[in-house]
Every structure is written in structure tokens, then in C-alpha cells.
Design an enzyme around this catalytic site. Structure first.
Site, mmCIF file in Angstrom:
data_model
loop_
_atom_site.group_PDB
_atom_site.id
_atom_site.type_symbol
_atom_site.label_atom_id
_atom_site.label_comp_id
_atom_site.label_asym_id
_atom_site.label_seq_id
_atom_site.Cartn_x
_atom_site.Cartn_y
_atom_site.Cartn_z
ATOM 1 C CB SER A 92 -0.944 0.016 1.216
ATOM 2 O OG SER A 92 -0.203 -0.103 2.415
ATOM 3 C CG ASP A 368 -4.594 4.880 7.113
ATOM 4 O OD1 ASP A 368 -3.354 4.902 7.327
ATOM 5 O OD2 ASP A 368 -5.088 4.261 6.155
ATOM 6 C CG HIS A 371 -1.448 3.735 4.569
ATOM 7 N ND1 HIS A 371 -2.573 3.130 5.097
ATOM 8 C CD2 HIS A 371 -0.741 2.763 3.944
ATOM 9 C CE1 HIS A 371 -2.565 1.840 4.788
ATOM 10 N NE2 HIS A 371 -1.463 1.596 4.101
#
Length: 397
Positions: A92, A368, A371
Site C-alpha cells: 500500500s 490513517d 499510511h
């Protein structure tokens, strides 16, 4: 402004080392290699200046011919002056839209709030590391693998094979791990989508941001068992880097591990959320030490500097520890979070948003619990900018 028209030599010439004849407003330049041809302005002492907002392109007309017949097939391509391609593998931190739309929070509000203004599959409110890295190379961020059928013309910039949540081994995610991601590139090469010439000017960006470790701990793994896992992860990662290079990708860049002990999902256990977990970061440093050793070994085997490491640990800590920088008021606190411990950023219940978003996203380093925000990634990129430009310069020469 008139675009230049290049008439390429017949296809009987070897594609890997093409000599081309270039007609530029009546001028003939013979035996010009394609690499030099990408900088035609220098070759003939003239420069091509694009119109405002226009990409720097040469319009190329390829004439294929055969000694057996005189029928010509004409194809038109647009090739940027800078022909580098970027292939991205990992998770991610670099994924730009491969996770399933129906399942991934990255495709739901409030992700993508800053850029592009709606959810687009990036695990942030906006741009992620891949987008900034591509800007160093001077290309558009490569299209996610899942979307190449929608816009196949964009594969000229490379392809992003990364899937959020994945690792070098299988994790809690059912999406393709790094080995399978590399298989995808191998299939494209075998199908002739990318030539040896394409690969020789390309760069691979590889991210392993810790999903193997979080998956291990979620399966009731112990801290005592982590060092052995770290050795396995780094060994597999090194094998992946070597395999990518063996496919023909000339330059392979891998991210070092960021200070996971500073991520909100770790620091949440601290009452003040103002302190990183140094025990976790010691294990991160072990990963990075072993990765440095592995990359040095790979480079010794290639008699060059084919493999490079991006020091994310240093860049993250530089930004997080920069108390004189007022950009991030509480850098260890996340901007988007669940309304209680049951929920996380992006969760809804019966259509009701079960999360909150901070008022000033630009003042938050973390988006979040894992990230960075776009502003966070921008700050990391700024901390890395000099080394990234130096890295790219060394790879391309």
C-alpha cells in the site's frame, strides 16, 4: 509548433540496437542509435520546445518492410524524450489502485479526498510514494496493473503491480504477493509487450513496508520469533530483486523499512501518542541492516550498482523529529480514525460514516493508522529529494 517526423529504418534491423535515419525538416542524420535519438535536439544542435502544457514528444512513424514484398504497414507512436519506464511491486505504500474496488477501503471515502478529490485506490488522502518517485524520473505515475485494459496506451510509462496489504510472502490479504506480481511482468515480457530496449532503460521500485510482520503478529506470533522471520523476509526480498533484474530490468530500487514503531496503530497504546515504540524500531533496524548487506552482495555479483536502497527510515525520522518545522503539529496522530476502537478510517455502518477526519489535513503526517497523508509523503520526498536525484542520475549513467 510543428512536431518532428522520424522515418525509422526497416524492421529487418535488430530491434535491440536500431540504427535509425532521422529526417528533421530536410536534415538527414545517419546511424543514430535510438538512445541518442531520444535526445535529437542535442544530436543536431537544435532543441524541440513544446507548446505550453504539451508533453515533450517526438512523433514517430515506423515503416515495417520485408525483402519478400513491398507492402508497408504503418504504425504511429508517441514516445517521450525520456524513455524510462517504471515497474512497481509491493504494497500500500506504492499501490495506486490495484486493490478490489468492492473490498478495499482505499476505494471508499474519505480516501482520495485531497487528490484526485474522490476515492481512487490510493491508501492516503492523495498521492503516495510512487507518484513522487515517478516525478523524479520525469514520467507519469504508471498505470495500475488492474486497469491496463481500460487505458492500454499508458503502459508506455510502465506498470504498477503493487497491491495494498500484500508482502513478500502470503499475508492476511488474498491479493497477489510479490512473487506473483513479478510473474505478471514476466508474462508481459514473454508476450513481447516490452522489448529488451524498453527494459534496459527501465527502473523497478520495490516496497516491503511490513505486512509480513503484521500478519505474523496477528497470527499470534511472538516478538522472540521475529528475528528469524526478518531473515526469511529479507532473503526472499533479495531473491525477488535478483529475479526482477534477471528479467531484464536494468535498475532495481528497494525501499528500506520505515520506522513502524512510530505508526499510529503502534503508538496508540501510548497514552500521549507522542512517542515511538523503540523496541519495534530496533527490529526495523535489523531488517534494514540485513537488507543493506543483501543489496551489497547483489551489487558485488553484478559488478556495479544495479540495486539501490531508499532510506525511508531516515526520511521518516527526519520529518517526524523536526520540531522546528511547524507543518505537522502532532505528527504521530492520524488525521482519519474510527469513532471508537471498533472502527477505522473509511468504515461505515448502514451508510453512516463511522470515522472522523481532521480539519487540517496538511497539518497531519499520518492519514490513517498506517499510511502518511499526501502532505506527509511530500515531506518524506523533500527529505529524500537530493538522494533520489543522485540515485536516478547514477542509475541512468
Amino acid at each position: 509548433m510543428e512536431k518532428c517526423l522520424l522515418d525509422m529504418a526497416p524492421s529487418s534491423y535488430l530491434l535491440n540496437d536500431i540504427d535509425i535515419w532521422v529526417h528533421i525538416r530536410g536534415l538527414l542524420v545517419e546511424n543514430l542509435t535510438l538512445a541518442v535519438g531520444m535526445e535529437l535536439g542535442k544530436a543536431i544542435g537544435r532543441t524541440y520546445e513544446p507548446q505550453q502544457g504539451e508533453e515533450k514528444k517526438w512523433r514517430i512513424q515506423v515503416v515495417e518492410s520485408s525483402s519478400h514484398n513491398h507492402h508497408h504497414h504503418r504504425h504511429r507512436y508517441h514516445i517521450k524524450l525520456n524513455s524510462s519506464k517504471l515497474f512497481v511491486f509491493g504494497d500500500s505504500y506504492v499501490d495506486t489502485g490495484n486493490n478490489p474496488v468492492s473490498e478495499s477501503r482505499s476505494w471508499h471515502k474519505p480516501y482520495g479526498l485531497t487528490f484526485p478529490g474522490k476515492p481512487a485506490g490510493r491508501w492516503s488522502d492523495g498521492r503516495v510514494f510512487t507518484d513522487y518517485f515517478a516525478s523524479v524520473i520525469g514520467i507519469k505515475s504508471p498505470i495500475p496493473y488492474k486497469w491496463i485494459k481500460v487505458k492500454p496506451e499508458l503502459i508506455k510509462y510502465g506498470i504498477n503491480f503493487a497491491y495494498g496489504g500484500t508482502g513478500v510472502f502470503d499475508t492476511l490479504s488474498t491479493d497477489p504477493n510479490m512473487t506473483i506480481q513479478i510473474n505478471f511482468l514476466q508474462n508481459f515480457i514473454q508476450e513481447g509487450v516490452y522489448s529488451n530496449l524498453d527494459l534496459n532503460s527501465s527502473i523497478a521500485l520495490v516496497s516491503a513496508a511490513g505486512n509480513d510482520y503484521s500478519a505474523y503478529l496477528s497470527r499470534n506470533g511472538t516478538l522472540e520469533g521475529l528475528p528469524a522471520l526478518i531473515i526469511s523476509v529479507v532473503n526472499q526480498l533479495a531473491s525477488n530483486l535478483k529475479r526482477i533484474h534477471s528479467l531484464g530490468v536494468k535498475n532495481v530500487v528497494v525501499n528500506g523499512l520505515q520506522p513502524i514503531g512510530c505508526a499510529p496503530y503502534i503508538t496508540a497504546s501510548s497514552s500521549s501518542r507522542q512517542k515511538c515504540n523503540e523496541t519495534v524500531n530496533i527490529l526495523v533496524k535489523l531488517h534494514n541492516l540485513l537488507l543493506n548487506q543483501a543489496v551489497n552482495k547483489l551489487n558485488s555479483e553484478t559488478n556495479g550498482s544495479t540495486y539501490k536502497i531508499i532510506n525511508l527510515y531516515s526520511a521518516f525520522t527526519t520529518v517526524l523529529n523536526n520540531t522546528g518545522n511547524q507543518t505537522f503539529t502532532n505528527p504521530l496522530q492520524q488525521c482519519c480514525k474510527g469513532k471508537n476502537s471498533t472502527y477505522t478510517c473509511g468504515n461505515t455502518e448502514n451508510g453512516v460514516e463511522m470515522y472522523t477526519v481532521c480539519e487540517n489535513r496538511e497539518a497531519a503526517f499520518f492519514w490513517d493508522d498506517v499510511h502518511p497523508t499526501q502532505q506527509g509523503w511530500s515531506a518524506v520526498f523533500s527529505a529524500l529529494q537530493a538522494s533520489l536525484h543522485q540515485l536516478y542520475s547514477s542509475l541512468m549513467h
